[in-house]
Scaffold this motif. Structure first.
Motif, short mmCIF file in Angstrom:
data_model
loop_
_atom_site.label_atom_id
_atom_site.label_comp_id
_atom_site.label_asym_id
_atom_site.label_seq_id
_atom_site.Cartn_x
_atom_site.Cartn_y
_atom_site.Cartn_z
N ALA A 2 -0.28 5.79 1.48
CA ALA A 2 0.45 5.85 2.75
C ALA A 2 -0.47 5.69 3.96
O ALA A 2 -0.14 4.96 4.90
N GLU A 3 -1.61 6.35 3.95
CA GLU A 3 -2.52 6.25 5.10
C GLU A 3 -2.98 4.81 5.31
O GLU A 3 -3.02 4.33 6.44
N ALA A 35 -0.24 -1.31 9.19
CA ALA A 35 0.97 -1.56 9.98
C ALA A 35 0.70 -1.35 11.48
O ALA A 35 1.14 -2.16 12.31
N ARG A 36 -0.02 -0.29 11.82
CA ARG A 36 -0.33 -0.05 13.23
C ARG A 36 -1.20 -1.17 13.81
O ARG A 36 -1.01 -1.59 14.95
N ALA A 82 0.85 -1.20 0.00
CA ALA A 82 0.00 0.00 0.00
C ALA A 82 0.88 1.25 0.00
O ALA A 82 0.62 2.21 -0.75
N MET A 83 1.93 1.23 0.79
CA MET A 83 2.86 2.36 0.82
C MET A 83 3.51 2.55 -0.55
O MET A 83 3.57 3.67 -1.06
N LEU A 84 3.96 1.47 -1.17
CA LEU A 84 4.59 1.56 -2.48
C LEU A 84 3.59 1.98 -3.56
O LEU A 84 3.98 2.58 -4.56
N GLY A 85 2.32 1.66 -3.33
CA GLY A 85 1.28 2.02 -4.28
C GLY A 85 0.65 3.37 -4.01
O GLY A 85 -0.47 3.64 -4.45
N ASP A 86 1.37 4.20 -3.28
CA ASP A 86 0.94 5.58 -2.99
C ASP A 86 -0.31 5.65 -2.13
O ASP A 86 -1.11 6.58 -2.26
#
Length: 146
Positions: A129-130, A136-137, A123-127
Motif C-alpha cells: 500500500a505505501e 499514485a501521489r 502495488a496496492m493489490l500486491g499488498d
C-alpha cells in the motif's frame, strides 16, 4: 503509424479484438514490420485471454526494447494477467508485485503515467500500500495528469 496499425487500434477501441488480430496478421504477412502492428496483435491476444500466445509473440517481436512505453508495457500486462489467474494468497501477491515492478520500471524510464498508474494499482493489490500510494501521489503531481 501504418494505416493497418491505425485500423487495428480502431478495432481494439471498439472492442473488435478478432478484427484487430486479423488486421495485424494480414499486415504482417504483407510485410508490415512496424512495432505498432505487432503491439496491436499482442494486445488483441492478451485482451482475448490468450496470455501464453501473447507472451510468446511479445518476446519474439522484442517489444520490450520498443521506444514506446505502451508497447513495452504489454509485457507487464501479461505478467498482471498471469498473476490475476492465480488463487488469492502469497503467490498471487508476489506475482502482482513482480508485475508492478515491470510497470514501475517503464514508468521510471519514460515518465508516462499509464505504466505508473498500473504500477500503483498493482502495488496496492500486491499488498504494498505505501508503495502504491507513493507512486499514485507522484503521478497526481504531474501537471498533465492534475
Amino acid at each position: 503509424m501504418s494505416s493497418a496499425a491505425e485500423k487495428a487500434r480502431a478495432s481494439i477501441a471498439r472492442g473488435d479484438l478478432i478484427g484487430a488480430f486479423d488486421e495485424a496478421v494480414s499486415a504482417i504477412e504483407q510485410g508490415d514490420t512496424s512495432t505498432a502492428i505487432r503491439y496491436s496483435q499482442v494486445l488483441a491476444l492478451a485482451r482475448m485471454g490468450d496470455t501464453d500466445r501473447a507472451a510468446e509473440l511479445f518476446e519474439t517481436y522484442g517489444l520490450s526494447a520498443s521506444n514506446d512505453p505502451h508497447e513495452q508495457a504489454i509485457g507487464a500486462r501479461i505478467r498482471k494477467d498471469r498473476a490475476l489467474q492465480l488463487p488469492e494468497g502469497e503467490l498471487r501477491s508476489q506475482a502482482l508485485r513482480i508485475a508492478a515492478d515491470a510497470y514501475d520500471a517503464i514508468y521510471a524510464s519514460s515518465g508516462d503515467s499509464f505504466p505508473g498508474i498500473n504500477a500503483a494499482s498493482l502495488a496496492m493489490l500486491g499488498d504494498e500500500a505505501e508503495r502504491g500510494e507513493r507512486i499514485a501521489r507522484e503521478i497526481l503531481g504531474q501537471p498533465q495528469v492534475a
